[in-house]
Scaffold this motif. Structure first.
Motif: not given
Length: 460
Positions: A70-76, A81-89, A361-368, A415-419
């Motif tokens: 799952n992709l989760n966003y923390n709304a707290s 000084d937060d660093q963005a994770t590999w899927v965005g801030l 790195k950042r996560l570019e894509s996932i393949d199944f 900044k994650l814009d779209k999946v």
């Protein structure tokens, strides 16, 4: 199907506040672990006011066990000084789970220095009555020493107030440094979150027993230096054998046994001997932390009626200091079962790597991929840009060598814009499934750089 999330970044900008003191090096080993801790500190719920923002991607099923991706966003809120994770801030995608060890002094699985001095017997007996008993504290012999500031002969412009040197044989400075700053008198806390199991535990230093805090389920832990093994009540074993660890602080190599560390899962073994394995890519991460000292001195020694020191209090701020930290990071590359392979494809990023040897790195894509026919059946693409930032850096940063080359890494935030979701036909052609998630952010205020001192006591 298109879904749009509107996300508001709460960031309090207090421009006149000073950097906070940092007295230890128990910091998260990577942005992903920092976000893991944030989810635990401020959980989703109506009582915290934190809404759940979840994008389900896929669920791996093996031997009746489910592993959700799952992709989760923390709304707290976003700290300065937060660093963005590999899927965005603010976002996190961490299907592997983690156990984070907050080391206090020496790592408890290696610490056998526990002692019970006879002269502390009354104190020791009282301590046993408290929850957790003496196993939650380390007791060592110490003399202790209390000193005061004093004055040398000077003049009104330069009264010459200085602290005295410790007398021979005193361990006062060592005691204060170890207990207050290095926190050697406390036990290490292990925080875990993996596949529906979450909580924390510590090692009783007297019995070496592992005790869970607020235990809600029957899960057993075996703690070693190189791995942690967890066994749930279904007999499933989780092997956390991939370790992230701090390697240096302020340019000085760190001894591993005194460093905080994160254990990531390497495999899951089921009672029927089937397994889910996890593979990682090594990476190197540098980041700066800041400290500023405020000296408060008073004199208790009088040179007479004309003494300019006696009874006076002197406040003095030292210039802010930038400290370079380094840790070795594990980036998830693959999850594999007997029938399925999930590949996480990585790409370069501009917002975090300060030096040429840094390679987060950042996560570019996932393949199944179906292993039986070696064909892809599903993919996801992640589209990013960067949040803008104010061009206002503190002198502690601008004075660094090669600041110009590192400027974007200090200021930008991923900044994650779209999946977007895709499927494949029998010929292996990629087909747009018309399922995507777009994310809009409140950008009326431009954020300061991540190394700005414009933050409050809580880091916002």
């Amino acid at each position: 199907m298109k879904k749009v999330f509107v996300i508001i970044l709460w960031l309090l900008n207090l421009a006149d506040l000073n950097a906070q003191n940092q007295n230890n090096i128990n910091l998260p080993t990577s942005p992903e672990v920092a976000m893991f801790k944030r989810f635990g500190d401020v959980p989703v719920g109506t009582y915290t006011g934190v809404a759940q923002t979840n994008v389900p991607i896929y669920t791996i099923r093996e031997a009746g066990f489910e592993l959700p991706i799952n992709l989760n966003y923390n709304a707290s809120g976003i700290k300065l000084d937060d660093q963005a994770t590999w899927v965005g801030l603010g976002w996190n995608l961490m299907p592997e789970g983690v156990i984070y060890q907050d080391v206090k002094g020496k790592a408890d699985q290696n610490d056998v220095s526990y002692a019970t001095p006879n002269e502390y017997t009354p104190f020791y007996n009282r301590l046993e009555l408290y929850p957790g008993g003496t196993g939650r504290f380390k007791v060592v012999k110490q003399k202790g020493f209390v000193d005061y500031d004093w004055c040398t002969i000077g003049n009104q412009q330069n009264p010459g107030c200085f602290p005295p040197s410790s007398p021979s044989g005193s361990d006062g400075n060592t005691v204060v440094n170890d207990i207050v700053y290095k926190k050697n008198a406390e036990v290490d806390i292990f925080r875990f979150n993996f596949f529906g199991h979450s909580g924390s535990f510590f090692i009783n230093l007297q019995t070496r027993e592992i005790l869970q805090l607020e235990k809600s389920e029957d899960i057993k832990f075996e703690v070693y230096n190189d791995q942690i093994i967890a066994t749930d009540d279904n007999g499933i074993k989780y092997y956390f054998g991939q370790k992230e660890i701090f390697s240096s602080y302020n340019g000085t190599p760190l001894s591993e046994e005194f460093s905080s560390r994160s254990y990531k899962i390497s495999k899951i073994v089921f009672p029927n001997t089937k397994q889910i394995s996890f593979e990682y890519q090594d990476a190197n991460y540098n980041f700066y932390s800041f400290s500023q000292q405020r000296n408060i001195r008073t004199s208790a020694y009088s040179l007479g009626p004309t003494d300019m020191c006696y009874g006076k209090i002197n406040y003095q701020f030292e210039p802010a200091q930038a400290t370079l930290n380094n840790s070795n990071v594990k980036i998830l590359k693959k999850i594999k079962t007997d029938e399925l392979e999930v590949i996480f494809n990585l790409g370069d990023r501009q917002d975090i790597n300060l030096y040429s040897w840094n390679n987060l790195k950042r996560l570019e894509s996932i393949d199944f991929i179906n292993i039986r026919n070696n064909k892809k059946f599903k993919s996801l693409d992640f589209i990013y840009t960067y949040f803008p930032y104010q061009d206002d850096f503190p002198s502690a940063i601008t004075e660094l060598q090669n600041f110009t080359q590192m400027k974007d890494a200090f200021g930008k935030r991923l900044k994650l814009d779209k999946v977007s979701f895709f499927t494949y036909d029998n010929s292996g052609n990629k087909i747009n499934s018309n399922e995507e998630f777009k994310f809009d952010y409140e950008l009326s205020a431009i954020l300061p750089p991540k190394v700005s001192f414009a933050k409050d006591f809580w880091g916002y």
